[in-house]
Motif scaffolding. Structure first.
Motif, PDB file in Angstrom:
ATOM      1  N   ARG A  19      23.393  35.069 -27.166  1.00  0.00           N
ATOM      2  CA  ARG A  19      22.731  34.640 -25.758  1.00  0.00           C
ATOM      3  C   ARG A  19      23.171  33.591 -24.844  1.00  0.00           C
ATOM      4  NH1 ARG A  19      17.875  37.791 -25.282  1.00  0.00           N
ATOM      5  NH2 ARG A  19      16.970  35.693 -24.266  1.00  0.00           N
ATOM      6  N   VAL A  50      23.583  44.933 -19.203  1.00  0.00           N
ATOM      7  CA  VAL A  50      22.998  44.442 -19.019  1.00  0.00           C
ATOM      8  C   VAL A  50      24.056  42.956 -19.891  1.00  0.00           C
ATOM      9  CG1 VAL A  50      22.855  44.970 -21.707  1.00  0.00           C
ATOM     10  CG2 VAL A  50      22.539  46.679 -19.764  1.00  0.00           C
ATOM     11  N   GLU A  78      21.819  40.372 -24.421  1.00  0.00           N
ATOM     12  CA  GLU A  78      20.784  41.130 -25.215  1.00  0.00           C
ATOM     13  C   GLU A  78      21.026  41.049 -26.374  1.00  0.00           C
ATOM     14  OE1 GLU A  78      17.711  42.422 -24.404  1.00  0.00           O
ATOM     15  OE2 GLU A  78      17.816  41.508 -22.381  1.00  0.00           O
ATOM     16  N   ASN A  88      26.837  40.901 -25.286  1.00  0.00           N
ATOM     17  CA  ASN A  88      25.751  40.995 -26.048  1.00  0.00           C
ATOM     18  C   ASN A  88      26.391  41.548 -27.478  1.00  0.00           C
ATOM     19  OD1 ASN A  88      23.797  42.221 -23.241  1.00  0.00           O
ATOM     20  ND2 ASN A  88      25.665  43.486 -23.509  1.00  0.00           N
TER      21      ASN A  88
END
Length: 266
Positions: A175, A247, A250, A189
């Motif tokens: 993160r 994205v 995550e 991610n």
């Protein structure tokens, strides 16, 4: 082999992917899926025979562009050699998959400094400093990082505290790095698998403990079975593709619902 019913769109055609821990387990499954998706592969592991078999599978699936390097991912010199060899062969790196991992079951009272250091070196230190080396190339290619974590970061697994700590650190690294790299056009991610039977468990646990774990975790998983390395590979391939362009940051749980219903694993 991969599930032949799953359509392949060659979503990674022409992309260069560096995948660690690819001589067995989840890393091998990821490599095979990436080959079918058209990626050029830089694979590394510590078992030469296993890695040769993975390369054979990758070439059978689709990709003849496979580079291999044997070595210890916890060593600075090998990490540098790995990155340099990948750039020398392919000229770029689009995707880094930090899949190499180790485990160890030990309650706090019997945990040794040796166990702690070895787990942290493979699961935390190696991905952090390999990513540091690869980051300039990912910035150039507007690429991405996918870290292989674990669903134990969302639950309690008796005796697996050090392993869980290492994977929790990897989640947090994911993160923070995503936040740091987003302005450079790099996505980051993680995938947090549930119970995936691999050689990693059989190498670290007795036959009896493996059988007990298999029965307990399979029964505790709501979908009624263990996952496969290829299923994790498909999720990693999605996150590495342009289909996941929106994205980043995550930690994607793929655990068959295990942590949804099981707050404590025994």
């Amino acid at each position: 082999m991969l599930n032949q019913s799953i359509p392949v769109a060659m979503a990674l055609r022409g992309k260069v992917a560096l995948i660690t821990g690819s001589s067995s387990g989840i890393g091998a499954g990821i490599a095979t899926v990436f080959a079918r998706e058209g990626a050029k592969l830089s694979l590394t592991g510590r078992n030469e025979k296993n890695l040769e078999e993975v390369v054979k599978n990758c070439k059978t699936e689709a990709s003849d562009d496979v580079l291999t390097n044997m070595g210890d991912i916890t060593q600075d010199a090998f990490r540098k050699t790995l990155v340099e060899a990948t750039i020398q062969k392919f000229g770029k790196i689009d995707i880094l998959v930090n899949s190499a991992g180790t485990t160890g079951s030990s309650p706090l009272q019997s945990t040794t400094k040796e166990l702690y250091d070895s787990v942290m070196a493979v699961n935390v230190e190696a991905p952090v400093f390999l990513t540091q080396l690869v980051a300039p190339y990912l910035t150039e290619s507007k690429g991405c990082v996918v870290n292989i974590s674990s669903c134990v970061t969302s639950t309690i697994a008796h005796g697996w505290g050090i392993y869980a700590m290492s994977k929790a650190a990897l989640d947090k690294f994911t993160r923070y790095l995503a936040h740091e790299m987003v302005s450079h056009g790099v996505r980051v991610n993680a995938v947090n698998p549930g119970y995936i039977p691999t050689q990693l468990l059989s190498r670290n646990l007795s036959k009896e403990d493996c059988a007990q774990m298999d029965s307990g975790l399979t029964n505790a998983t709501p979908v009624g079975r263990a996952g496969t390395t290829e299923e994790i590979g498909h999720i990693v391939a999605f996150l590495a593709s342009e289909k996941a362009a929106f994205v980043t940051g995550e930690c994607f749980r793929a655990d068959g619902g295990l942590t949804m219903t099981t707050p404590v694993l025994t």
